[in-house]
Design a protein around this motif. Structure first.
Motif, PDB file in Angstrom:
ATOM      1  N   PRO A 116       0.819  -1.228   0.000  1.00  0.00           N
ATOM      2  CA  PRO A 116       0.000   0.000   0.000  1.00  0.00           C
ATOM      3  C   PRO A 116       0.851   1.275   0.000  1.00  0.00           C
ATOM      4  N   ARG A 117       0.292   2.357  -0.541  1.00  0.00           N
ATOM      5  CA  ARG A 117       1.085   3.548  -0.791  1.00  0.00           C
ATOM      6  C   ARG A 117       1.740   4.159   0.448  1.00  0.00           C
ATOM      7  N   GLU A 118       1.017   4.260   1.553  1.00  0.00           N
ATOM      8  CA  GLU A 118       1.582   4.930   2.739  1.00  0.00           C
ATOM      9  C   GLU A 118       2.788   4.148   3.261  1.00  0.00           C
ATOM     10  N   GLU A 119       2.601   2.840   3.324  1.00  0.00           N
ATOM     11  CA  GLU A 119       3.668   1.950   3.759  1.00  0.00           C
ATOM     12  C   GLU A 119       4.878   2.067   2.814  1.00  0.00           C
TER      13      GLU A 119
ATOM     14  N   THR B 219       0.746  -1.745  -7.044  1.00  0.00           N
ATOM     15  CA  THR B 219       0.436  -0.418  -6.495  1.00  0.00           C
ATOM     16  C   THR B 219       1.413   0.588  -7.096  1.00  0.00           C
TER      17      THR B 219
END
Ligand SMILES: Nc1ncnc2c1ncn2[C@@H]1O[C@H](COP(=O)(O)OP(=O)(O)O)[C@@H](O)[C@H]1O
Ligand SMILES: [Mg+2]
Lengths: 283, 264
Positions: A116-119, B219
């Motif tokens: 995921p992007r934040e991670e 992603t």
């Protein structure tokens, strides 16, 4: 059991007449800093490819024996699964960067894994900071020096948070100063983060001092395997023609000439210098 | 290296560069449609002028002028063909309307070139790749595109090195007739191709080692988000389309000739 273990691995590239590595059995413990060295063409790169599954998945060919990495048999797991456990940094810095910016390159593996992007953002920044590339994160790879490119390559492997990082002659395209910087980054990975490091290298002058374990290969076989001090003083190592650190050679020569020196073999010039000062004080 | 310096995209930031490439693309398409809608000179002049503020805002005047100059040759051909055709059709006379229509056709071409060049001059390949990815273009294609952009300067440099090396060994590139000259380039092409193949193998190896193909649900570090500027551009695009369609349907468009004559 070590984090990397090979049992009687013999491998022949497709179409090759004879195997490139023969009956290689070795064991690398978790948290160790291992140096692999040996003359050119002795199979160092080939063994690295076994450690992350490029052999046998990417290079077909014929493989006998077993390689177990982080508890996984590499023949039974795809490369992308092994990539979470083992990072491989290649010799040529230019041909392992694909993206148009540094941070995008560091993110490449994580994007592939669907993190995921934040991670991802967190891990990318962390890896860039560790390799001191954070300030250059928006540069294009072609705007960087070879040493900086190689640091990006290391960062992009680190971002995937592997247990083992393997570096195949990461400094052979670099000048001595950039090489020194890279070695310091690698040492910190091992000392500060506890990552198992496997470094393939000729320049033992700069690297032997960090090693816990040395493996010397010759003609596709493991010739010597063990403690750096023991191996670098041995006659066999000299005959194979590996780049024994100058400090170690000097120690051997002085010792043979009858100079009274301590019994721990120096691996770096600093160690040698303090040993000589000691000897001069006594003598 | 001067020959190849134009191949590098320099990172610049401007209100236009920061726009969402998807919105910019829609704008370009709208301009395209409007340019096809009209064959009169007046609206095409307006259409040509409308884009100049974009060029100025993005401060890519120099690059823009260069691409306009690049298109000039084709534009001249279009102009001459049109005017020639009218000349023969009208019985070997040049009339004002036929000159105007030839100018209009040329302008139409220039408007197309202009809007595409504004798009490509102000959209970084990275940004474009991202836009492609987020419009569900398969990632393999996007990756091929960005990697190609990444390696163009590298290969160009390599070509230059090989060329210098071969010249130092006595290769003369500018010698002989046309066929001979082409053959002169073989000692440059072969090492270049072999080098590129070796490079692509190493790249494939590195990609595999970084978990290429691990999941279908990839992603992305970046995400394109529409901002105020994007909404402004959407409004402008919409406005242009509405005015153009209205003008097409309900307004008789004067020729430039008439317009000039109506002035006091
Ligand atoms: N892709 C390949 N295909 C066929 N043979 C190869 C390939 N890569 C290496 N070899 C051969 O395997 C042997 C060991 O090479 P390598 O592992 O690259 O040695 P090192 O890294 O120690 O210099 C060499 O004889 C080399 O020619
Ligand atoms: Mg090698």
């Amino acid at each position: 059991m070590g984090v990397i273990e090979t049992r009687n691995v013999t491998y022949t590239y497709p179409g090759a007449a004879k195997p490139s590595i023969v009956d290689v059995s070795l064991n690398i413990e978790k948290g160790e800093f291992t140096l692999i060295t040996g003359p050119s063409g002795c199979g160092k790169t080939t063994i690295c490819r076994c450690f992350n599954g490029l052999i046998p998945h990417f290079y077909q060919g014929e493989m006998k024996g077993e390689t177990i990495v982080a508890g996984l048999n590499v023949s039974e797991h795809p490369i992308y699964e092994l990539a979470k456990h083992v990072g491989l940094v290649f010799q040529n810095p230019e041909n392992q960067l694909f993206a148009l910016s540094v941070e995008k390159d560091v993110a490449f593996g994580l994007e592939n894994l669907g993190v995921p992007r934040e991670e991802m953002r967190k891990r990318v920044d962390w890896a860039l900071n560790l390799t001191e590339m954070y300030d250059l994160r928006e540069r294009a790879p072609s705007e960087l020096s070879g040493g900086q490119q190689q640091r990006v390559a290391i960062a992009s492997v680190l971002a995937m948070q592997p247990e083992v990082v393997i570096l195949d002659e990461p400094t052979s395209f670099l000048d001595p100063l950039s090489a020194k910087k890279i070695f310091e980054v690698i040492r910190d990975l091992n000392r500060k983060l506890g990552i198992t490091v496997v470094l393939v290298e000729h320049r033992l002058d700069l690297t032997a001092r960090y090693a816990d374990h040395i493996i010397v290969m010759d003609e596709g076989k493991v010739a010597l395997d063990g403690d750096p001090h023991e191996i670098l003083r041995s006659e066999e190592a000299r005959l194979i023609g590996i780049g024994i650190p100058k400090a170690t050679r000097l120690y051997q020569i002085l010792k043979k000439d009858g100079l009274k020196l301590g019994n721990t073999i120096p691996l770096s010039s600093e160690e040698m210098a303090s040993m000589l000062t000691e000897a001069l004080k006594d003598g | 290296m001067s020959v190849f310096s134009g191949l590098k995209f320099r990172k610049v930031s401007s209100p236009i560069h920061n726009l969402d490439p998807r919105v910019k693309f829609v704008y370009v398409c709208a301009i395209f449609v409007v340019a096809i809608l009209f064959s009169e000179m007046l609206p095409l002049v307006i259409l040509f002028l409308i884009q100049i503020p974009f060029v100025l805002l993005a401060s890519v005047e120099r690059e823009w002028l260069r691409s306009m100059r690049g298109a000039a040759f084709l534009a001249t051909i279009i102009f001459l063909t049109n005017i020639g055709a009218a000349f023969f059709r009208d019985g070997y006379v040049l009339t004002a309307p036929s000159v105007e229509s030839a100018v209009a056709m040329t302008l139409r071409f220039m408007v197309l070139v202009e809007s595409f060049s504004v798009f490509f001059l102000t959209t970084s390949p990275d940004h474009l790749g991202l836009a492609l990815e987020q419009t569900r273009v398969p990632y393999e294609f996007v990756f091929a595109f960005t990697t190609a952009v990444r390696f163009v300067p590298v290969l160009a440099e390599e070509a230059q090195t090989i060329m210098d090396a071969q010249k130092a060994r006595g290769l003369e590139l500018e010698r002989g007739n046309f066929l001979k000259r082409i053959r002169n380039y073989i000692p440059i092409l072969i090492p270049l191709i072999i080098g590129a193949i070796r490079r692509s193998l190493e790249l494939a190896e590195a990609m595999e080692s970084r978990a290429w193909g691990a999941t279908k649900k990839r992603t992305n570090l970046y995400v394109l988000k529409m901002q105020r500027g994007d909404f402004v551009l959407i409004a402008i695009t919409f406005g242009i389309l509405v005015i153009a369609i209205y003008a097409r349907l309900f307004v008789r468009i004067p020729t430039v000739n008439e317009l000039l004559r109506s002035l006091p």
